[in-house]
Design a protein around this motif. Structure first.
Motif, PDB file in Angstrom:
ATOM      1  N   ALA A 102       0.923  -0.951   0.336  1.00 37.63           N
ATOM      2  CA  ALA A 102      -0.162   0.386  -0.277  1.00 37.63           C
ATOM      3  C   ALA A 102       0.642   1.199  -0.158  1.00 37.63           C
ATOM      4  CB  ALA A 102      -0.775   0.069   1.539  1.00 37.63           C
ATOM      5  N   TYR A 125      -3.511   7.885   1.139  1.00 40.54           N
ATOM      6  CA  TYR A 125      -3.410   6.425   0.336  1.00 40.54           C
ATOM      7  C   TYR A 125      -3.646   5.500   0.548  1.00 40.54           C
ATOM      8  CZ  TYR A 125      -3.112  10.316  -4.051  1.00 40.54           C
ATOM      9  OH  TYR A 125      -3.441  10.894  -4.863  1.00 40.54           O
ATOM     10  N   GLN A 134      -6.407   2.461   1.588  1.00 39.65           N
ATOM     11  CA  GLN A 134      -5.806   0.993   0.835  1.00 39.65           C
ATOM     12  C   GLN A 134      -6.315   0.672   2.310  1.00 39.65           C
ATOM     13  OE1 GLN A 134      -3.165   0.573  -1.992  1.00 39.65           O
ATOM     14  NE2 GLN A 134      -2.602   2.473  -1.258  1.00 39.65           N
ATOM     15  N   HIS A 184      -5.422  -2.840  -2.154  1.00 45.42           N
ATOM     16  CA  HIS A 184      -4.941  -1.831  -3.051  1.00 45.42           C
ATOM     17  C   HIS A 184      -5.310  -1.056  -4.099  1.00 45.42           C
ATOM     18  CE1 HIS A 184      -1.295  -4.834  -1.283  1.00 45.42           C
ATOM     19  NE2 HIS A 184      -1.824  -3.611  -0.419  1.00 45.42           N
ATOM     20  N   TYR A 185      -5.642  -0.222  -4.514  1.00 40.86           N
ATOM     21  CA  TYR A 185      -5.722   0.404  -5.520  1.00 40.86           C
ATOM     22  C   TYR A 185      -5.385  -0.426  -6.985  1.00 40.86           C
ATOM     23  CZ  TYR A 185      -6.189   4.484  -3.169  1.00 40.86           C
ATOM     24  OH  TYR A 185      -6.615   5.662  -2.341  1.00 40.86           O
ATOM     25  N   HIS A 212     -10.838  -1.067  -6.165  1.00 39.09           N
ATOM     26  CA  HIS A 212      -9.695  -1.412  -4.995  1.00 39.09           C
ATOM     27  C   HIS A 212      -9.661  -3.136  -5.093  1.00 39.09           C
ATOM     28  CE1 HIS A 212      -9.617   2.099  -3.038  1.00 39.09           C
ATOM     29  NE2 HIS A 212     -10.641   2.662  -2.909  1.00 39.09           N
ATOM     30  N   ASN A 265      -9.076  -6.975   0.184  1.00 33.86           N
ATOM     31  CA  ASN A 265      -8.370  -7.244   1.001  1.00 33.86           C
ATOM     32  C   ASN A 265      -9.205  -8.364   1.978  1.00 33.86           C
ATOM     33  OD1 ASN A 265      -7.269  -6.075   3.468  1.00 33.86           O
ATOM     34  ND2 ASN A 265      -8.420  -3.985   3.472  1.00 33.86           N
TER      35      ASN A 265
END
Length: 345
Positions: A188, A212, A216, A221-222, A239, A242
């Motif tokens: 991240a 940011y 996340q 995560h992006y 995203h 997760n």
């Protein structure tokens, strides 16, 4: 707190003290020794009384009390030997598959704890085992570098089924943190860095990077495409899944610690700020009056080619910084020409 929990919290630490069952068995041995002594003494008195044809009582006033102490100490010693106590804030996974999340005593005969997890734990650079872990190294979109430590709080669910999944995947809390959570946070940080320029002020960069990373940690995560966050039709960030949301592990109170700006960038920033101040205080009528700039650029480029310590990205960054200076001088020249045409402005 319920009455049972209150009693458990009081009795549990006593029963599970390493010396408790030893003391209980010692007391039981002393009690049975005293009972044997009183029994022998009583038998002796009876024999003597029979010889003298006297009547004597066979009981001793302390016999009953000593017998009670014997049975109590023996019972508590046995109880301490066959039970374990799940302490407050702990989660115990037994080898028979049972998960204990409450603070209570449980029978340990025939089963042993496979792992004990902290339900809530704060991890920080100062709490890391020695040797200390290396900070996370990040690369920004303009090829600058920085590295940082971080602090976070991890909370585990109190649902046995989720704990079983966590235990199945990681086996213990150390692996959960070192092989699961920390790589997730490090990724991240790296994703957040490539969305930022290293030339931004450190304080501003830290603030944006924190936002940011926190986003996340909550959502995953992006998804990055061409150096940008991929968005949906509504303009919202997309995203990745997760895994810690599914496991109901909460990561919160994230903080950057010991943020270290790349030394090369520090020097470039200082030189750039100094140059801006100097150039803004003078007039630049024509670039031809600054022939030294070409010579300086050539000299720097030669030194870059000779240097073995600089990476490819650092060399590119230095060249881009020189180009930025040239552009700055061009802008100042245009400003001076404009001021000469219209002095009132």
């Amino acid at each position: 707190m319920s009455t049972v929990s209150a009693i458990t919290s009081f009795v549990g630490p006593i029963l599970q003290h390493p010396l408790f069952n030893v003391v209980c068995f010692i007391i039981a041995l002393l009690a049975i020794g005293l009972l044997g002594f009183f029994f022998w003494r009583s038998r002796k008195k009876i024999r003597e009384a029979l010889q003298k044809k006297e009547i004597v009582s066979e009981s001793h006033p302390w016999t009953s009390a000593i017998a009670i102490v014997f049975f109590l100490s023996l019972s508590f010693g046995i109880m301490a030997s066959i039970t374990e106590w799940n302490r407050p804030g702990k989660i115990t996974v037994l080898d028979d598959g049972k998960v204990i999340t409450d603070s209570k005593l449980y029978v340990s005969v025939g089963r042993k704890p496979q792992a004990v997890y902290d339900q809530t734990q704060i991890y920080s650079p100062s709490s890391q085992p020695r040797p200390k872990e290396e900070p996370v190294k990040m690369e920004f979109k303009d090829f600058g570098y920085a590295k940082t430590d971080y602090e976070f709080k991890m909370e585990l669910p109190d649902e046995p089924e989720k704990i079983k999944e966590i235990h199945k995947n990681y086996a213990n809390q150390d692996k959960l943190v070192s092989e699961g959570v920390k790589p997730f946070i490090a990724e991240a940080l790296k994703i957040g860095a490539i969305l930022l320029s290293a030339q931004e002020s450190p304080a501003e960069k830290e603030k944006k990077l924190y936002v940011y990373v926190k986003d996340q940690l909550n959502k995953g995560h992006y998804v990055i495409e061409e150096g940008r966050i991929k968005t949906d039709e509504k303009g919202l960030a997309i995203h990745k899944t997760n895994p810690f949301t599914y496991l109901k592990i909460k990561l919160s109170e994230f903080k950057l610690e010991n943020f270290q700006y790349d030394e090369l960038l520090k020097k470039l920033d200082k030189e750039k700020d100094k140059l801006i101040i100097e150039l803004e205080s003078i007039e630049v009528p024509d670039l031809k009056e600054l022939p030294f700039l070409d010579d300086v650029q050539q000299e720097i480029q030669q030194q870059i080619l000779k240097s073995k310590k600089l990476s490819k990205h650092q060399k590119k960054l230095i060249n881009e910084s020189i180009s930025s200076v040239r552009q700055l001088i061009e802008d100042l020249k245009k400003r001076d020409k404009k001021e000469q045409k219209d002095p009132k402005k």
